[in-house]
Motif scaffolding. Structure first.
Motif, PDB file in Angstrom:
ATOM      1  N   ALA A  26     -17.128  -3.820  57.151  1.00 31.49           N
ATOM      2  CA  ALA A  26     -15.885  -4.355  57.723  1.00 31.49           C
ATOM      3  C   ALA A  26     -14.793  -3.297  57.894  1.00 31.49           C
ATOM      4  O   ALA A  26     -13.804  -3.543  58.583  1.00 31.49           O
ATOM      5  CB  ALA A  26     -15.358  -5.488  56.842  1.00 31.49           C
ATOM      6  N   GLN A  27     -14.966  -2.141  57.290  1.00 29.67           N
ATOM      7  CA  GLN A  27     -13.894  -1.143  57.250  1.00 29.67           C
ATOM      8  C   GLN A  27     -13.393  -0.723  58.630  1.00 29.67           C
ATOM      9  O   GLN A  27     -12.180  -0.707  58.876  1.00 29.67           O
ATOM     10  CB  GLN A  27     -14.357   0.097  56.479  1.00 29.67           C
ATOM     11  N   SER A  28     -14.286  -0.370  59.537  1.00 31.75           N
ATOM     12  CA  SER A  28     -13.839   0.128  60.837  1.00 31.75           C
ATOM     13  C   SER A  28     -13.092  -0.950  61.620  1.00 31.75           C
ATOM     14  O   SER A  28     -12.089  -0.663  62.283  1.00 31.75           O
ATOM     15  CB  SER A  28     -15.032   0.642  61.653  1.00 31.75           C
ATOM     16  N   THR A  29     -13.560  -2.194  61.520  1.00 36.59           N
ATOM     17  CA  THR A  29     -12.865  -3.293  62.194  1.00 36.59           C
ATOM     18  C   THR A  29     -11.490  -3.494  61.591  1.00 36.59           C
ATOM     19  O   THR A  29     -10.499  -3.691  62.314  1.00 36.59           O
ATOM     20  CB  THR A  29     -13.682  -4.596  62.078  1.00 36.59           C
ATOM     21  N   ALA A  30     -11.404  -3.434  60.267  1.00 35.57           N
ATOM     22  CA  ALA A  30     -10.113  -3.592  59.597  1.00 35.57           C
ATOM     23  C   ALA A  30      -9.138  -2.500  59.998  1.00 35.57           C
ATOM     24  O   ALA A  30      -7.953  -2.759  60.231  1.00 35.57           O
ATOM     25  CB  ALA A  30     -10.321  -3.588  58.082  1.00 35.57           C
ATOM     26  N   GLU A  31      -9.611  -1.271  60.084  1.00 42.55           N
ATOM     27  CA  GLU A  31      -8.749  -0.160  60.489  1.00 42.55           C
ATOM     28  C   GLU A  31      -8.224  -0.368  61.909  1.00 42.55           C
ATOM     29  O   GLU A  31      -7.064  -0.087  62.203  1.00 42.55           O
ATOM     30  CB  GLU A  31      -9.499   1.159  60.363  1.00 42.55           C
ATOM     31  N   THR A  32      -9.083  -0.856  62.794  1.00 47.32           N
ATOM     32  CA  THR A  32      -8.658  -1.135  64.161  1.00 47.32           C
ATOM     33  C   THR A  32      -7.592  -2.213  64.187  1.00 47.32           C
ATOM     34  O   THR A  32      -6.586  -2.101  64.910  1.00 47.32           O
ATOM     35  CB  THR A  32      -9.863  -1.586  65.017  1.00 47.32           C
ATOM     36  N   ILE A  33      -7.780  -3.251  63.384  1.00 43.71           N
ATOM     37  CA  ILE A  33      -6.803  -4.332  63.319  1.00 43.71           C
ATOM     38  C   ILE A  33      -5.466  -3.834  62.801  1.00 43.71           C
ATOM     39  O   ILE A  33      -4.409  -4.153  63.352  1.00 43.71           O
ATOM     40  CB  ILE A  33      -7.340  -5.469  62.418  1.00 43.71           C
ATOM     41  N   LEU A  34      -5.492  -3.071  61.728  1.00 48.54           N
ATOM     42  CA  LEU A  34      -4.249  -2.640  61.081  1.00 48.54           C
ATOM     43  C   LEU A  34      -3.496  -1.584  61.880  1.00 48.54           C
ATOM     44  O   LEU A  34      -2.323  -1.328  61.625  1.00 48.54           O
ATOM     45  CB  LEU A  34      -4.552  -2.134  59.674  1.00 48.54           C
ATOM     46  N   LYS A  35      -4.142  -0.971  62.838  1.00 45.99           N
ATOM     47  CA  LYS A  35      -3.467  -0.003  63.705  1.00 45.99           C
ATOM     48  C   LYS A  35      -2.553  -0.693  64.719  1.00 45.99           C
ATOM     49  O   LYS A  35      -1.652  -0.087  65.269  1.00 45.99           O
ATOM     50  CB  LYS A  35      -4.485   0.844  64.470  1.00 45.99           C
ATOM     51  N   LYS A  36      -2.817  -1.954  64.960  1.00 47.15           N
ATOM     52  CA  LYS A  36      -2.088  -2.691  66.002  1.00 47.15           C
ATOM     53  C   LYS A  36      -0.662  -2.959  65.579  1.00 47.15           C
ATOM     54  O   LYS A  36      -0.387  -3.218  64.430  1.00 47.15           O
ATOM     55  CB  LYS A  36      -2.811  -4.008  66.317  1.00 47.15           C
TER      56      LYS A  36
END
Length: 240
Positions: free
Chosen positions: A230-240
């Motif tokens: 889930a890490q890469s998806t979470a990082e993408t989300i939190l960049k928004k």
């Protein structure tokens, strides 16, 4: 004589200007150590919704996948607060009731959803699951600042691979879980929500260390694999 004084005066002004300019542009000592700039961590909030797989049944709190995910994100983000609404045995309907009872007023930078295994276990229909899952996607989006791209859904793990599953029809369990996951993935795709497959991880890692002491739920070692997925998806989300 006047001409001589004028020449001397001009020469003096020229030297004074040159001296001033030289002082102004003197470079810093190249051997001087640069002042270190402290790395800042961005404060973000995270809400995890689900059932026993989110609450981490039969394992310490620190080994929950959502807590482990926060650890993986710690170099870039400070997740505070990290709220969990989940309970062992909950179906989609019971999760909706649990969320409603909390009367949440906060908005979150990221919301995760992992639900459905108990719908499958109790023999509930795919139609019921689809209806209630769609409502949970809407609820999740509401608490994610009304932004579907701040929501991620994790697929339903296959409990049939567990030691407890050996007493059941594992082929039937896997087939039904695939059907529920297919519904979830379809509904996520419709609204642009990230869907993360962790089901395959549970099927590929079946040695004893992957299961909790109760023989049914998964260990912290398995939760770590989910967090990493889930890490890469979470990082993408939190960049928004």
């Amino acid at each position: 004589m006047n001409q001589l004084k004028y020449t001397i005066c001009c020469l003096f002004l020229l030297l004074a200007c040159s001296s001033t300019e030289e002082k102004k542009y003197v470079p810093q000592n190249p051997n001087q150590s640069a002042i270190p700039v402290a790395e800042t961590t961005l404060k973000k909030s995270f809400l995890a919704l689900g059932d026993s797989y989110t609450i981490g049944q039969s394992i310490p709190e620190k080994e929950r996948w959502s807590v482990l995910l926060n650890d993986l994100l710690a170099s870039k983000y400070q997740i505070t607060p990290h709220d969990i609404i989940a309970q062992t045995g909950w179906t989609t309907q019971e999760l909706m009731q649990g969320i409603s009872s909390k009367n949440l007023s906060q908005q979150y930078d990221m919301v995760s959803l992992l639900i459905g295994v108990n719908n499958q276990y109790r023999g509930q229909s795919l139609e019921k699951y689809r209806t209630e899952f769609k409502e949970l996607l809407s609820i999740s989006t509401k608490y994610a600042k009304s932004d579907a791209q701040k929501v991620m859904v994790l697929s339903i793990p296959d409990w049939g691979v567990s030691p407890a599953g050996s007493n059941a029809d594992r082929t039937k369990i896997s087939r039904e879980i695939d059907a529920f996951n297919e519904v979830a993935q379809e509904e996520c795709k419709k609204v642009g929500i990230a869907f993360i497959d962790i089901t395959s991880i549970t099927r590929q890692n079946t040695d004893g260390s992957m299961f909790a002491s109760d023989g049914l739920h998964f260990s912290g070692k398995m939760h770590q694999l989910w967090a990493m997925k889930a890490q890469s998806t979470a990082e993408t989300i939190l960049k928004k």
